[in-house]
Design an enzyme around this catalytic site. Structure first.
Site, PDB file in Angstrom:
ATOM      1  N   LYS A 156     121.683  55.522 -19.614  1.00 60.18           N
ATOM      2  CA  LYS A 156     122.233  56.360 -20.795  1.00 60.18           C
ATOM      3  C   LYS A 156     123.364  57.238 -20.434  1.00 60.18           C
ATOM      4  O   LYS A 156     123.180  57.532 -19.215  1.00 60.18           O
ATOM      5  CB  LYS A 156     121.137  56.711 -21.684  1.00 60.18           C
TER       6      LYS A 156
ATOM      7  N   HIS B  71     117.776  55.733  -5.539  1.00 62.56           N
ATOM      8  CA  HIS B  71     119.058  55.584  -5.138  1.00 62.56           C
ATOM      9  C   HIS B  71     119.682  56.179  -3.842  1.00 62.56           C
ATOM     10  O   HIS B  71     120.266  55.623  -2.983  1.00 62.56           O
ATOM     11  CB  HIS B  71     120.270  55.959  -6.171  1.00 62.56           C
TER      12      HIS B  71
END
Lengths: 204, 299
Positions: A116, A36
């Site tokens: 998650k 990212h």
């Protein structure tokens, strides 16, 4: 149970609501902290003219347009013929990517993020605008999820190390639950608000 | 000066790592089953626990990691006089590197300055190894694998804490622990086991907290005050309703384990080692007779 295959249409994404169980199919790409940061610094906030970066961007664009990024740092095995297999591949905690994810969703036209623990306001807004959804996989269910990974198609940025590399994988019936949808709903916000109420009662 | 014993424990140590990474202890499995039974049938919470239990069984059968984050390996090594700790450290490191090559462990040791992954789980202060000499004629080693997601929500409080109205007593401990569970939500892979230390300094606090995770999840604290506090926090943390993965539900924690260490008059730390449902731990027992390995067993 609902089955979706990448690339996913806007219409299919709009039809999803929090609490829906989905089986994901098709090509997805893993990406976590290093990936990212790299995408943001080399493609989104700056435009790298390094030929390697340019070539990588051209490969990623079609994979991620209508596609899905998976927050995952797998255990991977190199086979004797040089190919790779996923051994264990559960999700990692997504909130660390909150500072980046909205921009990544917009830049690549992502339709989904798997992880998650859920994400926060900026990502929820991007899910509404794009549209896209947050798919929650079961944290720690790594051997089970690895069974859904039928093929490792490619790997980029392996120099980040095995967990941080971007693995291009083909999945079949990868089980996830929508916990943030494109209508502004988030199970995580709801559970947080309710648990905060109970906490106040418990500590007075 | 007498010669230290020559022992080759690399193979048993490799088995210890394999077992820890792939085979969840039975007491944890039973706690997860109990959690599943109390959730609403068909709820996201029940399904999550079902998937977790299925995964645990599959990992054991296939001998592959329960969770891809195989965490920080933490070894507690008990050894008799005459055994070289330098030898044991070298053999533990060899076993850890081999376990990584076998894909029992993910390469998890990253150079904090360069970002480079060492590739074999060896690095500065990695793995964690603590040595304890004792009087018994055996080497006893426990290994726990402490994952990063749950490590990120582990936390330390300095009491008194005015925001939480937490003073330097067990009521204060109760308040900060519930706050930690609230803050963690599903991010540390609930349902959790909470290893808690009252006291110590900032370093030993976490060490004692992590040691609590080696206890069986259903054991009883020999100190009645701590046993009562463990039970109360267990009930109340589950009343928060965060549930498995933070989906909402009745199963937020599977166990609460509290220990204590002496502290400085000025300091009162409460250290909370939040452990995910994959509370991976294993034991290696090596019986020595006449300075040779007589029997090796695992638990």
């Amino acid at each position: 149970m609902l089955r979706l295959t990448t690339p996913i249409s806007d219409e299919d994404i709009r039809s999803l609501h929090v609490g829906d169980s989905v089986l994901l199919n098709g090509i997805i790409v893993t990406g976590r902290d290093a990936a990212h940061k790299f995408l943001i610094e080399h493609f989104i906030r700056n435009q790298s003219d390094d030929p390697e970066d340019v070539a990588l961007l051209e490969k990623l664009k079609p994979l991620l347009n209508g596609g899905v990024i998976y927050h995952c740092g797998p255990v991977v095995k190199k086979n004797e013929d040089g190919s790779w297999s996923f051994v264990a591949a559960g999700p990692t905690t997504s909130i660390r990517e909150e500072v980046y994810e909205a921009e990544v969703i917009k830049f690549f036209n992502l339709k989904g993020v798997i992880g998650k623990g859920g994400m926060a306001g900026k990502t929820l807004q991007a899910c509404h605008d794009q549209p896209a959804v947050y798919f929650h996989a079961i944290g720690g269910a790594a051997t089970l999820i690895a069974q859904s990974v039928k093929e490792v198609v490619d790997v980029y940025k392996l120099e980040f190390g095995v967990p941080e590399a971007m693995w291009v994988i083909r999945v079949e019936d990868f089980p996830v639950v929508v916990t943030m949808d494109s209508h502004g709903q988030s199970i995580h916000d709801k559970v947080l608000a309710e648990s905060e109420e109970r906490f106040k009662q418990l500590v007075g | 000066m007498s010669e230290p014993l020559k022992l080759d424990l690399v193979e048993p140590l490799l088995e210890l790592v394999r077992k820890a990474a792939t085979d969840l202890p039975q007491d944890m499995v039973e706690a997860l089953e109990k959690g599943k039974a109390q959730e609403e049938p068909g709820s996201a919470a029940e399904q999550a626990l079902g998937t977790i239990l299925q995964n645990v069984e599959m990992a054991r059968e296939k001998s592959t990691p329960i969770c891809q984050d195989t965490g920080t390996p933490i070894f507690e090594v008990h050894y008799p006089f005459g055994v070289s700790t330098r030898m044991l450290k070298a053999q533990i490191e060899e076993a850890v590197a081999q376990a990584t090559a076998h894909s029992y462990l993910r390469p998890n040791a990253v150079d904090s300055l360069t970002g480079k992954n060492s590739g074999n789980n060896l690095g500065i202060e990695f793995p964690t190894i603590h040595f304890h000499e004792w009087d018994e004629d055996r080497i006893f080693i426990t290994l726990q694998l402490k994952g990063g997601g749950s490590e990120n929500v582990s936390t330390q409080y300095k009491l008194p804490d005015s925001r939480l109205g937490a003073g330097r007593d067990l009521e204060g401990v109760r308040r900060v622990v519930l706050d930690a569970v609230l803050k963690a939500q599903g991010k540390g892979c609930a349902p959790a086991v909470l290893g808690i230390a009252i006291g110590g300094d900032r370093g030993t606090g976490y060490m004692v907290a992590k040691k609590q995770l080696l206890r069986k999840v259903n054991d009883l604290n020999p100190n009645p005050d701590l046993a009562a506090l463990e039970e109360r926090i267990f009930v109340e943390a589950n009343e928060l309703g965060i549930g498995p993965m933070g989906f909402g539900g009745k199963t937020t924690v599977l166990g609460v384990k509290i220990g204590a260490a002496h502290r400085l008059p000025a300091c009162y730390f409460v250290s909370i080692a939040y452990m995910c449902w994959a509370n991976r731990r294993a034991e290696l027992n090596v019986k020595l007779v006449d300075g040779k390995v007589a029997e090796v067993s695992y638990a």
